[in-house]
Design a protein around this motif. Structure first.
Motif, PDB file in Angstrom:
ATOM      1  N   ALA A 103     -30.068 -36.969   3.667  1.00  0.00           N
ATOM      2  CA  ALA A 103     -28.830 -37.688   3.982  1.00  0.00           C
ATOM      3  C   ALA A 103     -29.138 -39.067   4.560  1.00  0.00           C
ATOM      4  O   ALA A 103     -28.472 -40.065   4.225  1.00  0.00           O
ATOM      5  N   ALA A 104     -30.153 -39.134   5.428  1.00  0.00           N
ATOM      6  CA  ALA A 104     -30.520 -40.419   6.033  1.00  0.00           C
ATOM      7  C   ALA A 104     -31.053 -41.391   4.990  1.00  0.00           C
ATOM      8  O   ALA A 104     -30.796 -42.601   5.053  1.00  0.00           O
ATOM      9  N   LEU A 105     -31.803 -40.869   4.020  1.00  0.00           N
ATOM     10  CA  LEU A 105     -32.352 -41.727   2.972  1.00  0.00           C
ATOM     11  C   LEU A 105     -31.241 -42.326   2.115  1.00  0.00           C
ATOM     12  O   LEU A 105     -31.259 -43.523   1.792  1.00  0.00           O
ATOM     13  N   VAL A 106     -30.252 -41.504   1.767  1.00  0.00           N
ATOM     14  CA  VAL A 106     -29.131 -42.002   0.973  1.00  0.00           C
ATOM     15  C   VAL A 106     -28.324 -43.022   1.778  1.00  0.00           C
ATOM     16  O   VAL A 106     -27.919 -44.088   1.254  1.00  0.00           O
ATOM     17  N   ALA A 107     -28.111 -42.750   3.059  1.00  0.00           N
ATOM     18  CA  ALA A 107     -27.360 -43.695   3.904  1.00  0.00           C
ATOM     19  C   ALA A 107     -28.112 -45.011   4.029  1.00  0.00           C
ATOM     20  O   ALA A 107     -27.497 -46.090   3.988  1.00  0.00           O
ATOM     21  N   TRP A 108     -29.431 -44.940   4.185  1.00  0.00           N
ATOM     22  CA  TRP A 108     -30.235 -46.171   4.268  1.00  0.00           C
ATOM     23  C   TRP A 108     -30.088 -47.001   2.995  1.00  0.00           C
ATOM     24  O   TRP A 108     -29.902 -48.231   3.053  1.00  0.00           O
ATOM     25  N   ALA A 109     -30.178 -46.355   1.831  1.00  0.00           N
ATOM     26  CA  ALA A 109     -30.081 -47.079   0.569  1.00  0.00           C
ATOM     27  C   ALA A 109     -28.730 -47.773   0.425  1.00  0.00           C
ATOM     28  O   ALA A 109     -28.641 -48.909  -0.055  1.00  0.00           O
ATOM     29  N   ARG A 110     -27.668 -47.112   0.858  1.00  0.00           N
ATOM     30  CA  ARG A 110     -26.342 -47.715   0.761  1.00  0.00           C
ATOM     31  C   ARG A 110     -26.171 -48.855   1.754  1.00  0.00           C
ATOM     32  O   ARG A 110     -25.576 -49.887   1.453  1.00  0.00           O
ATOM     33  N   ASP A 111     -26.736 -48.688   2.959  1.00  0.00           N
ATOM     34  CA  ASP A 111     -26.584 -49.709   3.998  1.00  0.00           C
ATOM     35  C   ASP A 111     -27.278 -51.009   3.614  1.00  0.00           C
ATOM     36  O   ASP A 111     -26.749 -52.098   3.873  1.00  0.00           O
ATOM     37  N   VAL A 112     -28.463 -50.919   3.023  1.00  0.00           N
ATOM     38  CA  VAL A 112     -29.231 -52.132   2.704  1.00  0.00           C
ATOM     39  C   VAL A 112     -29.063 -52.538   1.241  1.00  0.00           C
ATOM     40  O   VAL A 112     -29.702 -53.490   0.791  1.00  0.00           O
ATOM     41  N   ASP A 113     -28.186 -51.794   0.500  1.00  0.00           N
ATOM     42  CA  ASP A 113     -28.035 -52.010  -0.941  1.00  0.00           C
ATOM     43  C   ASP A 113     -29.416 -51.941  -1.612  1.00  0.00           C
ATOM     44  O   ASP A 113     -29.778 -52.794  -2.437  1.00  0.00           O
ATOM     45  N   GLY A 114     -30.154 -50.897  -1.252  1.00  0.00           N
ATOM     46  CA  GLY A 114     -31.524 -50.758  -1.728  1.00  0.00           C
ATOM     47  C   GLY A 114     -31.651 -49.775  -2.878  1.00  0.00           C
ATOM     48  O   GLY A 114     -30.653 -49.261  -3.408  1.00  0.00           O
ATOM     49  N   LEU A 115     -32.899 -49.531  -3.257  1.00  0.00           N
ATOM     50  CA  LEU A 115     -33.197 -48.641  -4.377  1.00  0.00           C
ATOM     51  C   LEU A 115     -34.261 -47.634  -3.948  1.00  0.00           C
ATOM     52  O   LEU A 115     -35.320 -48.008  -3.434  1.00  0.00           O
ATOM     53  N   VAL A 116     -33.947 -46.358  -4.149  1.00  0.00           N
ATOM     54  CA  VAL A 116     -34.899 -45.279  -3.904  1.00  0.00           C
ATOM     55  C   VAL A 116     -35.532 -44.894  -5.236  1.00  0.00           C
ATOM     56  O   VAL A 116     -34.829 -44.565  -6.187  1.00  0.00           O
ATOM     57  N   LEU A 117     -36.859 -44.951  -5.314  1.00  0.00           N
ATOM     58  CA  LEU A 117     -37.592 -44.531  -6.505  1.00  0.00           C
ATOM     59  C   LEU A 117     -38.061 -43.100  -6.263  1.00  0.00           C
ATOM     60  O   LEU A 117     -39.018 -42.864  -5.516  1.00  0.00           O
ATOM     61  N   GLU A 118     -37.353 -42.135  -6.842  1.00  0.00           N
ATOM     62  CA  GLU A 118     -37.612 -40.717  -6.599  1.00  0.00           C
ATOM     63  C   GLU A 118     -38.543 -40.148  -7.666  1.00  0.00           C
ATOM     64  O   GLU A 118     -38.148 -39.958  -8.819  1.00  0.00           O
ATOM     65  N   ASP A 119     -39.775 -39.877  -7.267  1.00  0.00           N
ATOM     66  CA  ASP A 119     -40.742 -39.209  -8.150  1.00  0.00           C
ATOM     67  C   ASP A 119     -40.516 -37.706  -8.007  1.00  0.00           C
ATOM     68  O   ASP A 119     -40.793 -37.132  -6.961  1.00  0.00           O
ATOM     69  N   ASP A 120     -40.025 -37.077  -9.080  1.00  0.00           N
ATOM     70  CA  ASP A 120     -39.691 -35.649  -9.041  1.00  0.00           C
ATOM     71  C   ASP A 120     -40.958 -34.811  -9.220  1.00  0.00           C
ATOM     72  O   ASP A 120     -41.036 -33.937 -10.090  1.00  0.00           O
ATOM     73  N   TYR A 121     -41.948 -35.064  -8.360  1.00  0.00           N
ATOM     74  CA  TYR A 121     -43.300 -34.513  -8.511  1.00  0.00           C
ATOM     75  C   TYR A 121     -43.304 -32.983  -8.494  1.00  0.00           C
ATOM     76  O   TYR A 121     -42.849 -32.377  -7.538  1.00  0.00           O
ATOM     77  N   ASP A 122     -43.838 -32.380  -9.544  1.00  0.00           N
ATOM     78  CA  ASP A 122     -43.930 -30.916  -9.779  1.00  0.00           C
ATOM     79  C   ASP A 122     -42.762 -30.131  -9.174  1.00  0.00           C
ATOM     80  O   ASP A 122     -42.915 -29.049  -8.612  1.00  0.00           O
ATOM     81  N   ALA A 123     -41.547 -30.696  -9.311  1.00  0.00           N
ATOM     82  CA  ALA A 123     -40.362 -30.063  -8.736  1.00  0.00           C
ATOM     83  C   ALA A 123     -40.011 -28.751  -9.422  1.00  0.00           C
ATOM     84  O   ALA A 123     -39.266 -27.936  -8.865  1.00  0.00           O
ATOM     85  N   GLU A 124     -40.518 -28.538 -10.628  1.00  0.00           N
ATOM     86  CA  GLU A 124     -40.182 -27.320 -11.366  1.00  0.00           C
ATOM     87  C   GLU A 124     -40.841 -26.076 -10.780  1.00  0.00           C
ATOM     88  O   GLU A 124     -40.452 -24.958 -11.117  1.00  0.00           O
ATOM     89  N   PHE A 125     -41.822 -26.255  -9.902  1.00  0.00           N
ATOM     90  CA  PHE A 125     -42.604 -25.117  -9.416  1.00  0.00           C
ATOM     91  C   PHE A 125     -42.351 -24.887  -7.926  1.00  0.00           C
ATOM     92  O   PHE A 125     -42.961 -25.525  -7.063  1.00  0.00           O
ATOM     93  N   ARG A 126     -41.433 -23.993  -7.646  1.00  0.00           N
ATOM     94  CA  ARG A 126     -41.151 -23.543  -6.275  1.00  0.00           C
ATOM     95  C   ARG A 126     -41.182 -22.029  -6.320  1.00  0.00           C
ATOM     96  O   ARG A 126     -40.523 -21.409  -7.165  1.00  0.00           O
ATOM     97  N   TYR A 127     -41.924 -21.378  -5.413  1.00  0.00           N
ATOM     98  CA  TYR A 127     -42.188 -19.948  -5.535  1.00  0.00           C
ATOM     99  C   TYR A 127     -41.475 -19.087  -4.497  1.00  0.00           C
ATOM    100  O   TYR A 127     -41.390 -17.876  -4.655  1.00  0.00           O
ATOM    101  N   ASP A 128     -40.966 -19.685  -3.432  1.00  0.00           N
ATOM    102  CA  ASP A 128     -40.304 -18.894  -2.397  1.00  0.00           C
ATOM    103  C   ASP A 128     -38.782 -18.964  -2.501  1.00  0.00           C
ATOM    104  O   ASP A 128     -38.077 -18.222  -1.815  1.00  0.00           O
ATOM    105  N   ARG A 129     -38.273 -19.843  -3.343  1.00  0.00           N
ATOM    106  CA  ARG A 129     -36.845 -19.995  -3.514  1.00  0.00           C
ATOM    107  C   ARG A 129     -36.635 -20.916  -4.707  1.00  0.00           C
ATOM    108  O   ARG A 129     -37.572 -21.415  -5.316  1.00  0.00           O
ATOM    109  N   ARG A 130     -35.370 -21.167  -5.060  1.00  0.00           N
ATOM    110  CA  ARG A 130     -35.095 -22.121  -6.123  1.00  0.00           C
ATOM    111  C   ARG A 130     -35.419 -23.530  -5.641  1.00  0.00           C
ATOM    112  O   ARG A 130     -35.210 -23.851  -4.460  1.00  0.00           O
ATOM    113  N   PRO A 131     -35.931 -24.386  -6.517  1.00  0.00           N
ATOM    114  CA  PRO A 131     -36.249 -25.748  -6.078  1.00  0.00           C
ATOM    115  C   PRO A 131     -34.995 -26.514  -5.690  1.00  0.00           C
ATOM    116  O   PRO A 131     -33.903 -26.276  -6.224  1.00  0.00           O
ATOM    117  N   VAL A 132     -35.139 -27.423  -4.733  1.00  0.00           N
ATOM    118  CA  VAL A 132     -34.011 -28.239  -4.315  1.00  0.00           C
ATOM    119  C   VAL A 132     -33.693 -29.237  -5.419  1.00  0.00           C
ATOM    120  O   VAL A 132     -34.555 -29.644  -6.193  1.00  0.00           O
TER     121      VAL A 132
END
Length: 467
Positions: free
Chosen positions: A268-297
């Motif tokens: 939530a803080a990251l999204v608020a920061w991007a909106r406040d500064v009119d910035g850009l978040v570069l989200e690398d979805d690194y090996d997000a497909e592999f989560r073993y204790d629950r569904r990936p976020v």
């Protein structure tokens, strides 16, 4: 299928078109002049060790002579040790000016590949779905219109862009339409393209997680931007320390290499920061497909598609050799990115259509389900082996991805440990490789993605013996 003769791995006949000087000094019979000419090009290194010479019938036709003349020349050089001839196989060069004999393929592979590879970021290459991928390639080649064999579209083939948009909405919670998706040669290529667009808009610096994947840092620097390291703790990147930058590269789903997941409050803080500064978040979805204790976020991009660029690839799910990635950009950045990268290359269209067919036919989802089960069991085996052989050390990182952190007990020179391990056929990676400053304690980044199941215990036992 069995080969009747052990055929060398390279079937390229490099010696077929070599120029032979048959008019050199010495004279003599034609087969002697041919032998002398071949001997000269071998001695000069024009024909290196392992080069296949043309069949005697082919060379005789090229020279306009009898086949007997060529076989005599070949036989002479075989007797002198310059050539090697085996029934059913090509005649090959077996001598070099340096005196190095041709090694068997198995010996060369053994010399280059470690016995146990614990490098992070590599998927299980043994499990690559060769048959299904070959079927997808065949389907693409036999069904694609001839117009698709022309110049590839700059943003990627429309069919793959549509397939990726649907997949990202369904599996990653992204907000993606086909027009927003650009096919790239991988995450690094995509980050480089967006950083060029940032630089063109006057951005001078980009924040990068510390530690992070080295190529990400290199991509930012290659675009002419300053790299601003931002610490990572157990909740992910420290958003409160982003300072005056207007762009940041993050790995929220599974941070590399710490293995943390960006906490809800930080998201939530990251999204608020991007909106406040009119910035850009570069989200690398690194090996997000592999989560073993629950569904990936889900991806952060789905929370703020106007301020987040989402990057992904098949390098961790299928193979880095495919060289296929993508990014989903906010509409306001799409045209700027294209303008800043007029000559950006895309993967071959046939490969793009093969991936589209692979996903559409359900092969990709089936592969991921099988991979999750395999990696989860392998991670559990690694953790159990570490507990048995290195009980004083500890592991960190959520049950996800293809690696974990091993914090070593006591004062250990990790750099020296990595060198000693390499000499014993064990490939290790020091956490310090990914940090701007040395870690507080000796730590290894252990990858288990491409480690064979029956190699887990021997590899950890060898590590313990080295320690």
């Amino acid at each position: 299928m069995l080969r009747s003769v052990s055929v060398p791995e390279s079937q390229t006949n490099l010696g077929w078109d070599v120029l032979l000087d048959l008019s050199g000094p010495g004279g003599g019979a034609r087969h002697e002049r041919l032998a002398r000419a071949l001997r000269a090009v071998i001695r000069d290194g024009v024909l290196p060790v392992g080069t296949a010479l043309p069949p005697s019938r082919k060379l005789a036709a090229d020279l306009g002579c009898s086949r007997w003349l060529v076989t005599q020349a070949y036989a002479q050089l075989v007797a002198e040790g310059y050539l090697e001839a085996r029934t059913g196989a090509a005649t090959r060069v077996s001598w070099s000016p340096e005196g190095h004999e041709r090694e068997p393929r198995a010996a060369r592979v053994a010399a280059s590949a470690p016995r146990y590879d614990l490098a992070p970021g590599v998927p299980d290459l043994r499990a690559f779905p060769r048959r299904r991928w070959a079927e997808a390639l065949r389907h693409a080649l036999t069904t694609m219109p001839h117009t698709d064999l022309g110049v590839p579209p700059r943003a990627g083939h429309p069919r793959l862009r549509a397939v990726l948009a649907e997949y990202l909405r369904r599996c990653r919670g992204a907000s993606a339409a086909p027009r927003d998706v650009t096919v790239t040669a991988g995450v690094t290529a995509g980050v480089t393209q967006v950083c060029r667009a940032l630089e063109a808009r006057g951005v001078t610096a980009v924040a990068v997680e510390d530690p992070c994947w080295g190529r990400t840092r290199d991509a930012v620097a290659a675009a002419g931007l300053a790299v601003v390291p931002v610490p990572v703790d157990e909740d992910g990147v420290r958003v409160d320390l982003l300072g005056g930058v207007r762009a940041v590269v993050v790995t929220p789903a599974h941070q590399f290499p710490t293995g943390t997941v960006l906490a809800p409050a930080r998201r939530a803080a990251l999204v608020a920061w991007a909106r406040d500064v009119d910035g850009l978040v570069l989200e690398d979805d690194y090996d997000a497909e592999f989560r073993y204790d629950r569904r990936p976020v889900g991806a952060v991009q789905g929370m703020a598609p106007g301020h987040v660029a989402l990057f992904g690839s098949v390098s961790k799910t299928l193979s880095p050799a495919l060289g296929i990635g993508w990014h989903v950009l906010p509409p306001a950045w799409a045209e700027a990115c294209r303008a800043a990268n007029p000559a950006a290359a895309t993967p071959p269209v046939v490969d793009q259509l093969a991936l589209a067919a692979f996903v559409e036919q359900g092969g990709y989802d089936r592969h991921l389900r099988a991979a999750r089960l395999r990696y989860r069991a392998r991670r559990d085996a690694v953790v159990a082996a570490l507990a048995e052989h290195l009980p004083d050390s500890r592991t960190t990182g959520v049950a996800a991805g293809l690696h974990l952190l091993l914090h070593l007990a006591g004062a250990v020179d990790t750099a020296a440990l990595v060198r000693r391990a390499e000499a014993r056929g064990l490939h290790l990676v020091d956490l310090a490789t990914y940090l701007d400053t040395p870690p507080e304690e000796p730590t290894l980044v252990l990858g288990y993605g491409d480690l064979a199941d029956n190699a887990v215990v021997p590899a950890i036992a060898l590590l313990a013996s080295l320690l």
